[in-house]
Design a protein around this motif. Structure first.
Motif, PDB file in Angstrom:
ATOM      1  N   LEU A 185       0.462   0.697   7.042  1.00  0.00           N
ATOM      2  CA  LEU A 185       1.107   0.740   5.735  1.00  0.00           C
ATOM      3  C   LEU A 185       0.086   0.525   4.621  1.00  0.00           C
ATOM      4  O   LEU A 185       0.142   1.173   3.567  1.00  0.00           O
ATOM      5  N   LEU A 215      -0.901   3.092   1.520  1.00  0.00           N
ATOM      6  CA  LEU A 215      -0.905   2.692   0.115  1.00  0.00           C
ATOM      7  C   LEU A 215      -2.136   3.204  -0.623  1.00  0.00           C
ATOM      8  O   LEU A 215      -2.143   3.301  -1.848  1.00  0.00           O
ATOM      9  N   ILE A 269       6.785   4.315   2.555  1.00  0.00           N
ATOM     10  CA  ILE A 269       6.004   4.294   1.312  1.00  0.00           C
ATOM     11  C   ILE A 269       6.035   5.678   0.665  1.00  0.00           C
ATOM     12  O   ILE A 269       5.713   6.680   1.306  1.00  0.00           O
ATOM     13  N   TYR A 270       6.409   5.712  -0.605  1.00  0.00           N
ATOM     14  CA  TYR A 270       6.415   6.951  -1.377  1.00  0.00           C
ATOM     15  C   TYR A 270       5.116   7.027  -2.182  1.00  0.00           C
ATOM     16  O   TYR A 270       4.715   6.059  -2.816  1.00  0.00           O
TER      17      TYR A 270
END
Length: 215
Positions: free
Chosen positions: A53, A57, A171-172
């Motif tokens: 993740l 990011l 996560i966008y």
């Protein structure tokens, strides 16, 4: 950005072996291969573990470009990581038995992923799982444009949940910069666009790649 970080991010692009579709996801018809052509903008990614993740990011934006090449659908991926636009073209789409559309490594011909759902011609959903790393599982959402409907986002989140990926693991991508440019083509009304990447850097051979997203 450190080379190790870039390599780690690119390693997210490995896809999955021939596994079952989660949550009863419909298998895409292999006759839809032509619908995969053109540019797909990275919308969102989902992963299991905190380290993956964190790597997601670091991705600001990106896109896939799919084109026919020697009886295959070559995938060229561009993604903005830090101040670089990274490029990778080590994978391709291939239709398989059972109406499945696989993502395969160009050099080893190993299956590294699978198209999970084509409920809309404007949305592409791919499940990733490196064959050499059984602990990693990822799901990525791409679209023809960044105006992704709430229904399609919910569909993506539903499939992520079906794979055991939590909502916190989604996560966008922010799309705050313009490192990896996407230039529209002039071919009629086609929704496809043709990307032109700037300041590109090629990852090591044999490295698969991740997805990207837009909010």
């Amino acid at each position: 950005m450190a080379a190790a970080q870039v390599t780690a991010i690119l390693s997210l692009t490995a896809l999955l072996p021939t596994a079952a579709f989660p949550c009863g996801a419909p298998r895409p018809d292999n006759t839809t291969a032509s619908k995969l052509l053109g540019t797909w903008l990275y919308v969102a990614g989902a992963a299991q573990f905190p380290q993956h993740l964190l790597e997601m990011l670091l991705i600001d934006h990106g896109h896939l470009y799919v084109e026919p090449r020697e009886e295959k659908l070559l995938i060229t991926q561009h993604m903005a990581v830090g101040d670089q636009c990274l490029t990778n073209n080590s994978t391709y789409f291939e239709s398989a038995a059972g109406n499945a559309t696989l993502v395969k490594h160009a050099k080893t011909q190993q299956t590294v992923g699978m198209v999970m759902n084509l409920s809309s011609e404007d949305v592409l959903l791919i499940q990733y799982k490196p064959q050499r790393e059984r602990t990693y599982l990822g799901l990525y959402l791409y679209a023809r444009n960044l105006s992704v409907s709430t229904a399609h986002r919910e569909e993506f989140e539903h499939h992520a949940k079906g794979l055991g990926l939590s909502e916190k693991g989604i996560i966008y991508a922010p799309w705050k910069t313009e490192l990896c440019q996407v230039k529209e083509t002039k071919k009629g009304n086609s929704p496809c666009t043709e990307p032109t990447a700037t300041a590109t850097a090629s990852p090591p051979l044999g490295t698969p790649r991740p997805g990207n997203a837009g909010n």
